[in-house]
Design a protein around this motif. Structure first.
Motif, PDB file in Angstrom:
ATOM      1  N   GLN A 155       1.725  -6.403   5.479  1.00  0.00           N
ATOM      2  CA  GLN A 155       0.873  -5.782   5.265  1.00  0.00           C
ATOM      3  C   GLN A 155       1.912  -4.156   5.575  1.00  0.00           C
ATOM      4  O   GLN A 155       2.371  -4.083   7.209  1.00  0.00           O
ATOM      5  CB  GLN A 155       0.002  -6.201   6.030  1.00  0.00           C
ATOM      6  CG  GLN A 155      -1.210  -4.681   6.180  1.00  0.00           C
ATOM      7  CD  GLN A 155      -2.352  -4.994   6.539  1.00  0.00           C
ATOM      8  OE1 GLN A 155      -2.092  -5.404   7.390  1.00  0.00           O
ATOM      9  NE2 GLN A 155      -3.040  -4.421   6.206  1.00  0.00           N
ATOM     10  N   LYS A 156       2.025  -3.241   5.256  1.00  0.00           N
ATOM     11  CA  LYS A 156       2.736  -2.092   4.756  1.00  0.00           C
ATOM     12  C   LYS A 156       1.806  -1.532   6.663  1.00  0.00           C
ATOM     13  O   LYS A 156       0.408  -1.500   6.280  1.00  0.00           O
ATOM     14  CB  LYS A 156       2.457  -1.618   3.629  1.00  0.00           C
ATOM     15  CG  LYS A 156       3.116   0.383   4.032  1.00  0.00           C
ATOM     16  CD  LYS A 156       3.765   0.447   2.839  1.00  0.00           C
ATOM     17  CE  LYS A 156       3.973   2.339   3.089  1.00  0.00           C
ATOM     18  NZ  LYS A 156       5.451   2.609   3.013  1.00  0.00           N
TER      19      LYS A 156
ATOM     20  N   LEU B 130      -4.963   2.801   8.748  1.00  0.00           N
ATOM     21  CA  LEU B 130      -3.872   3.164   8.154  1.00  0.00           C
ATOM     22  C   LEU B 130      -2.571   2.121   7.461  1.00  0.00           C
ATOM     23  O   LEU B 130      -1.685   2.037   6.695  1.00  0.00           O
ATOM     24  CB  LEU B 130      -2.758   3.805   8.207  1.00  0.00           C
ATOM     25  CG  LEU B 130      -2.883   5.272   8.993  1.00  0.00           C
ATOM     26  CD1 LEU B 130      -1.838   6.021   9.883  1.00  0.00           C
ATOM     27  CD2 LEU B 130      -2.875   6.817   8.163  1.00  0.00           C
ATOM     28  N   ALA B 131      -3.236   0.885   7.921  1.00  0.00           N
ATOM     29  CA  ALA B 131      -2.695  -0.907   7.892  1.00  0.00           C
ATOM     30  C   ALA B 131      -2.987  -0.915   5.848  1.00  0.00           C
ATOM     31  O   ALA B 131      -4.731  -0.675   5.293  1.00  0.00           O
ATOM     32  CB  ALA B 131      -3.243  -1.202   8.415  1.00  0.00           C
ATOM     33  N   GLY B 132      -1.514  -1.364   5.430  1.00  0.00           N
ATOM     34  CA  GLY B 132      -2.198  -1.506   2.994  1.00  0.00           C
ATOM     35  C   GLY B 132      -2.434  -0.673   3.076  1.00  0.00           C
ATOM     36  O   GLY B 132      -2.572  -0.439   1.519  1.00  0.00           O
TER      37      GLY B 132
ATOM     38  N   LEU C 185       6.673  -0.909  10.670  1.00  0.00           N
ATOM     39  CA  LEU C 185       5.551  -1.791  11.031  1.00  0.00           C
ATOM     40  C   LEU C 185       5.603  -3.344  10.083  1.00  0.00           C
ATOM     41  O   LEU C 185       5.261  -3.968  11.031  1.00  0.00           O
ATOM     42  CB  LEU C 185       4.373  -1.117  11.079  1.00  0.00           C
ATOM     43  CG  LEU C 185       3.972   0.299  12.219  1.00  0.00           C
ATOM     44  CD1 LEU C 185       2.754  -0.048  12.348  1.00  0.00           C
ATOM     45  CD2 LEU C 185       5.064  -0.255  13.320  1.00  0.00           C
ATOM     46  N   SER C 186       6.019  -2.465   8.608  1.00  0.00           N
ATOM     47  CA  SER C 186       5.558  -4.716   7.815  1.00  0.00           C
ATOM     48  C   SER C 186       6.690  -5.028   8.467  1.00  0.00           C
ATOM     49  O   SER C 186       7.008  -6.482   8.102  1.00  0.00           O
ATOM     50  CB  SER C 186       5.236  -3.365   6.820  1.00  0.00           C
ATOM     51  OG  SER C 186       7.084  -3.272   6.388  1.00  0.00           O
ATOM     52  N   ALA C 187       7.777  -4.255   8.627  1.00  0.00           N
ATOM     53  CA  ALA C 187       9.132  -5.528   8.873  1.00  0.00           C
ATOM     54  C   ALA C 187       9.252  -6.385  10.565  1.00  0.00           C
ATOM     55  O   ALA C 187      10.485  -6.923  11.258  1.00  0.00           O
ATOM     56  CB  ALA C 187      10.777  -4.727   8.848  1.00  0.00           C
ATOM     57  N   VAL C 188       8.582  -5.604  11.246  1.00  0.00           N
ATOM     58  CA  VAL C 188       8.645  -6.138  13.003  1.00  0.00           C
ATOM     59  C   VAL C 188       8.201  -7.209  13.595  1.00  0.00           C
ATOM     60  O   VAL C 188       9.559  -8.255  14.342  1.00  0.00           O
ATOM     61  CB  VAL C 188       7.121  -5.686  13.393  1.00  0.00           C
ATOM     62  CG1 VAL C 188       7.124  -5.637  15.227  1.00  0.00           C
ATOM     63  CG2 VAL C 188       6.919  -3.774  14.197  1.00  0.00           C
ATOM     64  N   GLU C 189       7.620  -8.346  12.677  1.00  0.00           N
ATOM     65  CA  GLU C 189       8.167  -9.691  12.976  1.00  0.00           C
ATOM     66  C   GLU C 189       9.512 -10.268  12.353  1.00  0.00           C
ATOM     67  O   GLU C 189       9.994 -11.349  13.041  1.00  0.00           O
ATOM     68  CB  GLU C 189       7.399 -10.901  12.246  1.00  0.00           C
ATOM     69  CG  GLU C 189       5.631 -10.481  13.209  1.00  0.00           C
ATOM     70  CD  GLU C 189       4.605  -9.140  13.568  1.00  0.00           C
ATOM     71  OE1 GLU C 189       3.980  -8.835  14.184  1.00  0.00           O
ATOM     72  OE2 GLU C 189       5.318  -8.525  12.035  1.00  0.00           O
ATOM     73  N   ILE C 190       9.949  -9.950  11.408  1.00  0.00           N
ATOM     74  CA  ILE C 190      11.209  -9.638  10.474  1.00  0.00           C
ATOM     75  C   ILE C 190      12.449  -9.857  11.594  1.00  0.00           C
ATOM     76  O   ILE C 190      13.411 -10.752  12.376  1.00  0.00           O
ATOM     77  CB  ILE C 190      11.553  -9.426   9.343  1.00  0.00           C
ATOM     78  CG1 ILE C 190       9.909  -9.571   8.804  1.00  0.00           C
ATOM     79  CG2 ILE C 190      12.796  -9.534   8.846  1.00  0.00           C
ATOM     80  CD1 ILE C 190      10.289  -8.547   7.182  1.00  0.00           C
TER      81      ILE C 190
ATOM     82  N   PHE D 198       4.104  -1.539  -1.801  1.00  0.00           N
ATOM     83  CA  PHE D 198       4.194  -0.380  -1.286  1.00  0.00           C
ATOM     84  C   PHE D 198       5.341   0.411  -2.138  1.00  0.00           C
ATOM     85  O   PHE D 198       6.065  -0.583  -0.876  1.00  0.00           O
ATOM     86  CB  PHE D 198       3.038   0.199  -0.676  1.00  0.00           C
ATOM     87  CG  PHE D 198       1.655  -0.096  -0.481  1.00  0.00           C
ATOM     88  CD1 PHE D 198       1.016   1.325  -1.534  1.00  0.00           C
ATOM     89  CD2 PHE D 198       1.161  -1.480   0.235  1.00  0.00           C
ATOM     90  CE1 PHE D 198      -0.656   0.997  -2.028  1.00  0.00           C
ATOM     91  CE2 PHE D 198      -0.663  -1.671  -0.796  1.00  0.00           C
ATOM     92  CZ  PHE D 198      -0.861  -0.467  -1.199  1.00  0.00           C
ATOM     93  N   GLN D 199       5.934   1.373  -1.917  1.00  0.00           N
ATOM     94  CA  GLN D 199       6.708   2.030  -2.086  1.00  0.00           C
ATOM     95  C   GLN D 199       6.724   3.711  -1.824  1.00  0.00           C
ATOM     96  O   GLN D 199       5.240   3.480  -1.968  1.00  0.00           O
ATOM     97  CB  GLN D 199       7.595   1.942  -2.668  1.00  0.00           C
ATOM     98  CG  GLN D 199       7.320   2.865  -4.916  1.00  0.00           C
ATOM     99  CD  GLN D 199       7.923   2.210  -5.572  1.00  0.00           C
ATOM    100  OE1 GLN D 199       7.499   1.616  -6.036  1.00  0.00           O
ATOM    101  NE2 GLN D 199       8.670   3.016  -6.266  1.00  0.00           N
TER     102      GLN D 199
END
Length: 286
Positions: free
Chosen positions: A239-240, A247-249, A36-41, A181-182
């Protein structure tokens, strides 16, 4: 970028998030946060920047995309479905027996260039791809590689960064999904690699830093990279588990199986923030 184009991209982003959430509700679950953090990319690349032909995924003049953080496969599969590389109905087969939609990206899926999952190797693959593109055309295609900020702890990333600069690869762009985050916690607590942009600049890369959920800013950054001499690093502050409510972040979003109750809550939150066109049906698939 005009408003109608931006609106269509926002709808694609919303639908991709819906696909990812549905996949996480399957029997195996999935890597929710980093997808979800990569969607806009992915939307900026696949719907604005990259030169692609869904009808001919092996087209020799295509731009290439390498998902180095291969555990974010769900986001890539969803983007490929929105971009018409695969049928949207195939999303429902994620991780089912016989499905080509595996937990980490599978080259059997049209639009996937490399099978990835072991972190730290994507940029080296992208170096080779960008180099090959420059050997075969006067105006070479371009290569984009998406890495995570936790992945930057792999020394092989920086070896490849040095090579990319030595190759003077004008057609190479590394995109860093800096969601902080990892798997085991916050990046800064495990092995702080800040400042990310400064490190890439120190390796001789042209560096841009943007809000990784701002589609207009992302598109402008990729346009800038196309005009720039040498390789470009685009650092995306994200944001993760963006859009996934509570669940975000949070590190706990790294891998999730959404039961019915959690799925309802996540869906409700996504509906409340959906673009108007996504709820009225005003925008069709590209």
């Amino acid at each position: 970028m005009n408003e109608p184009a931006l609106g269509r991209m926002e709808v694609h982003a919303h639908r991709i998030r819906e696909h990812v959430v549905e996949m996480c509700a399957g029997p195996e679950g999935g890597h929710l946060g980093g997808s979800l953090s990569a969607v806009e990319i992915l939307v900026a690349l696949f719907f604005h920047t990259m030169n692609l032909d869904p009808g001919d995924p092996e087209w020799r003049e295509r731009d290439a995309f390498v998902l180095s953080k291969g555990h974010a496969a769900m986001a890539l599969y969803a983007a490929l479905a929105e971009r018409n590389f695969i049928a949207p109905e195939e999303i429902a087969t994620f991780c089912r027996p016989g499905s080509r939609l595996s937990t980490h990206v599978n080259v059997a899926v049209p639009g996937v260039e490399f099978a990835t999952g072991s972190l730290g190797h994507g940029l080296a693959l992208a170096n080779g791809t960008a180099w090959a593109q420059r050997q075969s055309a006067d105006e070479p295609a371009r290569t984009y590689v998406l890495v995570g900020d936790g992945e930057l702890q792999e020394g092989s990333v920086w070896e490849a960064a040095q090579v990319g600069r030595a190759l003077d690869a004008d057609n190479l762009v590394v995109v860093i999904d800096a969601n902080e985050f990892q798997q085991t916690g916050a990046v800064r607590e495990v092995s702080d690699g800040a400042p990310i942009a400064g490190r890439w600049a120190g390796f001789g890369w042209h560096t841009v830093e943007v809000d990784g959920h701002d589609l207009a800013a992302l598109c402008a950054a990729f346009d800038e990279a196309a005009r720039t001499k040498g390789p470009t690093a685009v650092v995306c502050r994200t944001q993760k588990a963006k859009g996934a409510g509570v669940l975000a972040g949070r590190a706990v979003s790294h891998f999730v199986r959404l039961d019915e109750a959690k799925l309802r809550r996540v869906r409700a939150g996504m509906r409340s923030s959906a673009p108007l066109a996504a709820t009225t049906g005003e925008a069709g698939r590209a």
